[in-house]
Write an enzyme that holds these catalytic residues in place. Structure first.
Site, mmCIF file in Angstrom:
data_model
loop_
_atom_site.group_PDB
_atom_site.id
_atom_site.type_symbol
_atom_site.label_atom_id
_atom_site.label_comp_id
_atom_site.label_asym_id
_atom_site.label_seq_id
_atom_site.Cartn_x
_atom_site.Cartn_y
_atom_site.Cartn_z
ATOM 1 N N CYS A 110 0.839 -1.202 0.000
ATOM 2 C CA CYS A 110 0.000 0.000 0.000
ATOM 3 C C CYS A 110 0.876 1.256 0.000
ATOM 4 O O CYS A 110 1.722 1.428 0.871
ATOM 5 C CB CYS A 110 -0.899 -0.017 1.237
ATOM 6 S SG CYS A 110 -1.787 1.528 1.513
ATOM 7 N N ARG A 111 0.662 2.122 -0.969
ATOM 8 C CA ARG A 111 1.460 3.348 -1.089
ATOM 9 C C ARG A 111 1.308 4.239 0.140
ATOM 10 O O ARG A 111 2.289 4.762 0.669
ATOM 11 C CB ARG A 111 1.045 4.106 -2.355
ATOM 12 C CG ARG A 111 1.871 5.371 -2.595
ATOM 13 C CD ARG A 111 1.548 6.034 -3.933
ATOM 14 N NE ARG A 111 0.135 6.307 -4.113
ATOM 15 C CZ ARG A 111 -0.457 7.442 -3.729
ATOM 16 N NH1 ARG A 111 0.223 8.386 -3.156
ATOM 17 N NH2 ARG A 111 -1.751 7.615 -3.923
#
Length: 115
Positions: free
Chosen positions: A11-12
């Site tokens: 997840c960024r």
């Protein structure tokens, strides 16, 4: 003082939150919640620290939510059970610091908690 981040490396936003902690020299423990799935009791404790209702912590765009839960009448216990069974449904990242917690969206929100 204990600081933990519930982290998903894919997840960024979660990676950005991790970077913010590192840049601010914060000691923290990484909890890869997809591997170390929180128990229903741990989820209840997190929700209390976050001051959120269970449904507010659910990622409603996940395929499993749309296919299995969307549009159904669910109790809080049902939602917590779903997050435990499918940890992908848990919003991320979550930072826990001194018995308080925040969802790091945007990631800068974590700095408010640790300041």
């Amino acid at each position: 003082m204990s600081t933990q981040i519930y982290h998903n490396p894919r997840c960024r936003k979660s990676r950005e939150a991790l970077k913010l902690l590192e840049e601010n020299n914060i000691d923290f423990e990484i909890i890869k919640y997809l591997d170390e799935v929180p128990s229903e009791l741990e989820l209840k404790a997190l929700l209390k620290m976050l001051n959120l209702q269970p449904i507010e912590l659910v990622r409603k765009n996940e395929k499993i939510w749309k296919e299995s839960y969307k549009g159904k009448t669910l109790s809080d216990a049902d939602v917590i059970k779903a997050m435990h069974e499918y940890p992908k449904l848990i919003e991320r990242p979550i930072l826990v610091h001194n018995s308080k917690a925040v969802v790091g969206r945007p990631p800068e929100k974590i700095l408010d908690l640790i300041a």
